[in-house]
Design a protein around this motif. Structure first.
Motif, PDB file in Angstrom:
ATOM      1  N   ASP A  21       0.870  -1.171   0.000  1.00  0.00           N
ATOM      2  CA  ASP A  21       0.000   0.000   0.000  1.00  0.00           C
ATOM      3  C   ASP A  21       0.915   1.230   0.000  1.00  0.00           C
ATOM      4  O   ASP A  21       1.739   1.383   0.905  1.00  0.00           O
ATOM      5  CB  ASP A  21      -0.878  -0.024   1.252  1.00  0.00           C
ATOM      6  CG  ASP A  21      -1.853   1.128   1.317  1.00  0.00           C
ATOM      7  OD1 ASP A  21      -1.404   2.290   1.219  1.00  0.00           O
ATOM      8  OD2 ASP A  21      -3.051   0.876   1.494  1.00  0.00           O
ATOM      9  N   GLN A  75       0.805   3.128   3.337  1.00  0.00           N
ATOM     10  CA  GLN A  75       1.003   2.462   4.626  1.00  0.00           C
ATOM     11  C   GLN A  75       2.125   1.436   4.660  1.00  0.00           C
ATOM     12  O   GLN A  75       2.564   1.034   5.719  1.00  0.00           O
ATOM     13  CB  GLN A  75      -0.303   1.799   5.071  1.00  0.00           C
ATOM     14  CG  GLN A  75      -1.414   2.780   5.280  1.00  0.00           C
ATOM     15  CD  GLN A  75      -2.708   2.104   5.715  1.00  0.00           C
ATOM     16  OE1 GLN A  75      -2.813   0.884   5.736  1.00  0.00           O
ATOM     17  NE2 GLN A  75      -3.683   2.899   6.072  1.00  0.00           N
ATOM     18  N   LYS A 108       1.112  -4.883   3.601  1.00  0.00           N
ATOM     19  CA  LYS A 108      -0.059  -5.336   4.351  1.00  0.00           C
ATOM     20  C   LYS A 108      -0.298  -6.815   4.050  1.00  0.00           C
ATOM     21  O   LYS A 108       0.248  -7.363   3.101  1.00  0.00           O
ATOM     22  CB  LYS A 108      -1.281  -4.501   3.986  1.00  0.00           C
ATOM     23  CG  LYS A 108      -1.091  -3.030   4.356  1.00  0.00           C
ATOM     24  CD  LYS A 108      -2.346  -2.257   4.161  1.00  0.00           C
ATOM     25  CE  LYS A 108      -3.166  -2.402   5.414  1.00  0.00           C
ATOM     26  NZ  LYS A 108      -4.371  -1.594   5.429  1.00  0.00           N
ATOM     27  N   THR A 153       0.753  -3.059   9.671  1.00  0.00           N
ATOM     28  CA  THR A 153       1.528  -2.925   8.446  1.00  0.00           C
ATOM     29  C   THR A 153       2.976  -3.331   8.732  1.00  0.00           C
ATOM     30  O   THR A 153       3.396  -3.382   9.896  1.00  0.00           O
ATOM     31  CB  THR A 153       1.493  -1.490   7.915  1.00  0.00           C
ATOM     32  OG1 THR A 153       1.969  -0.596   8.912  1.00  0.00           O
ATOM     33  CG2 THR A 153       0.075  -1.097   7.508  1.00  0.00           C
TER      34      THR A 153
END
Length: 64
Positions: A35, A38, A41, A57
């Motif tokens: 991601d 972030q 994941k 994360t």
């Protein structure tokens, strides 16, 4: 956006470590994806229940 659509969109940045994990006769589909906001994941799906996107994360795909 439905959960399945979110997962499918994110899997476009999927890790080479994604795929089925089998242990003691149980199989879970593990998807590791990146991601941009972030980091790495993790999503798991056992084939019976809804897919679970982990809230944690990871800094690396291997860490996920």
């Amino acid at each position: 956006m439905p959960l399945k659509s979110k997962v499918n969109a994110m899997v476009n940045n999927s890790s080479k470590y994604s795929g089925p994990f089998i242990k003691e006769g149980l199989c879970v589909d593990v998807q590791i994806f990146y991601d941009l906001k972030q980091g790495w994941k993790l999503s798991t799906y056992d084939g019976e229940n809804k897919p679970v996107i982990w809230s944690k994360t990871f800094q690396t795909e291997l860490g996920a």
